[in-house]
Write an enzyme that holds these catalytic residues in place. Structure first.
Site, PDB file in Angstrom:
ATOM      1  CB  CYS A  67      -0.904  -0.010   1.223  1.00  0.00           C
ATOM      2  SG  CYS A  67      -1.990   1.426   1.284  1.00  0.00           S
ATOM      3  CB  CYS A  71      -1.461   3.838   8.191  1.00  0.00           C
ATOM      4  SG  CYS A  71      -2.582   4.499   6.927  1.00  0.00           S
ATOM      5  CB  CYS A  74      -0.695  -0.145   8.297  1.00  0.00           C
ATOM      6  SG  CYS A  74      -1.400  -1.352   7.165  1.00  0.00           S
ATOM      7  CB  CYS A 111     -15.308  -7.462   6.496  1.00  0.00           C
ATOM      8  SG  CYS A 111     -16.642  -7.289   7.679  1.00  0.00           S
ATOM      9  CB  CYS A 142     -18.378  -5.107   5.417  1.00  0.00           C
ATOM     10  SG  CYS A 142     -17.429  -3.691   6.005  1.00  0.00           S
ATOM     11  CB  CYS A 202     -17.894  -0.227   9.161  1.00  0.00           C
ATOM     12  SG  CYS A 202     -16.733  -1.030  10.288  1.00  0.00           S
ATOM     13  NE  ARG A 274     -16.987  -5.534  13.645  1.00  0.00           N
ATOM     14  CZ  ARG A 274     -17.391  -5.302  12.415  1.00  0.00           C
ATOM     15  NH1 ARG A 274     -16.591  -4.758  11.556  1.00  0.00           N
ATOM     16  NH2 ARG A 274     -18.603  -5.623  12.041  1.00  0.00           N
TER      17      ARG A 274
END
Ligand code: SF4
Length: 360
Positions: A67, A71, A74, A111, A142, A202, A274
């Site tokens: 990616c 972040c 991550c 998801c 999702c 979400c 969650r």
């Protein structure tokens, strides 16, 4: 004889849905004595939900690693050397197979996550076909694919996507310490596009990233003051991954994590809160306390995108011990069918691992 009263009982409990929470009101909730906060959260939780039901989702990484975003938590960011193997977009048939297996294990929502800054237009036919295929199995769908423009959001909604996940991660003030490649406003714009297309939202964040309690209050204020509360609010505990900038972050006190869950429950009474990434590091008592604080959704399965998730059958053992039932997906899912799948799973592992380390 009258029952004694105690001075530390909460002075107010509101179960009203509000969208105008001030930072100081939220901070007051964080500052409550722990038992008072838990009582208030339970009271709100019971006004809207069966307290003994937890919604169960399964997460599937449809495209892992590489990616371009930065972040700091991550392992999928291409900027950090975490040893993660990058993968291409998973074939549609494989995604459907995974969804079938998730359904057989009792999940009601599937998801699908891709490590993208945002989907490219050439990706859209694949992801919309995945949505249609998973939906046809009778599962809620999702996706989390990064930023979406209005057209992409509408395409996903038209394919039948129920939920779109896009987290705010932390407070606006702390955000720049964690991500520099997209702005807070970029995230809010994607969330607005998702809403405009008619999908459910979400959206939550991560705690334990070195933020202050005021940042946790700031994150929850952003979520609670949206024109509509996110239907699903994941509260993640940082999973420290070697190679990421947050690998050596100090542990967050588990009570601070539980407090965040409880305050989220009070601020967003109708949302599913969650218990998400980081569950692997929590003992069963902490998880039970999170349910008591109002968490009523979990990810279930062997992997949570790329970080470990407690094994599915351990989750079901804990559910049984706590008297919790998986929440059924009323439109498509038959509760007895779902329970049968879970009991069959319990039966299968009866012989090999009935004894397990309760402290793990
Ligand atoms: S959290 Fe998402 S956007 Fe950020 S680096 Fe990881 S995969 Fe990319």
């Amino acid at each position: 004889m009258n029952a004694p009263t105690f001075p530390s009982s909460p002075s107010f409990i509101t179960t009203i849905i509000r969208h105008d929470w001030s930072r100081s009101e939220i901070q007051t909730l964080f500052d409550l004595p722990f038992s008072d906060l838990m009582f208030q959260a339970q009271t709100v939780h019971r006004a809207y939900f069966n307290p003994n039901e937890v919604q169960v989702s399964t997460l599937c990484s449809i495209k892992t690693g590489a990616c371009p975003e930065d972040c700091a938590y991550c392992p999928q960011s291409a900027r950090y050397d975490t040893g993660l193997e990058r993968e291409k977009l998973m074939a549609v048939e494989k995604v459907i197979e995974e969804a079938k297996a998730a359904k057989a294990s009792g999940a009601t929502r599937f998801c699908m996550g891709a490590a993208w800054r945002s989907p490219k237009n050439r990706d859209m036919p694949y992801v919309t076909t995945m949505v249609q295929g998973v939906k046809a199995l009778g599962l809620e769908t999702c996706m989390t694919l990064g930023m979406l423009d209005e057209v992409q959001a509408q395409e996903l909604a038209d394919a039948g996507l129920d939920y779109y996940n896009h987290n705010l991660d932390t407070s606006p003030e702390y955000y720049g310490e964690i991500i520099t490649t997209r702005t807070y406003q970029d995230r809010l714009t994607t969330l607005a596009n998702v809403r405009k297309a008619g999908m459910k939202v979400c959206c939550g964040g991560i705690v334990g990233m070195g933020e202050e309690e005021s940042d946790r209050a700031g994150l929850l204020q952003q979520l609670a003051n949206m024109p509509e509360h996110p239907e699903s609010v994941p509260i993640n505990m940082l999973v420290k991954v070697e190679g990421t900038p947050l690998a050596n972050e100090a542990d967050l006190d588990p009570f601070d994590f539980i407090r965040t869950i409880a305050v989220a429950r009070i601020l967003m009474p109708q949302s599913h809160v969650r218990l998400s990434a980081g569950r692997e590091q929590m003992n069963e008592q902490t998880q039970a306390m999170a349910f008591l604080a109002g968490a009523n959704s979990i990810f279930y399965g062997e992997k949570l995108l790329t970080t470990p998730n407690p094994e599915a059958n351990k989750d079901m053992q804990l559910f049984k011990r706590l008297g919790i039932k998986p929440e059924s997906y009323e439109v498509h899912q038959n509760e007895s069918e779902q329970e049968a799948a879970i009991f069959q799973q319990l039966q299968e592992q009866k012989n090999d691992s009935m004894f397990y380390n309760a402290a793990k």
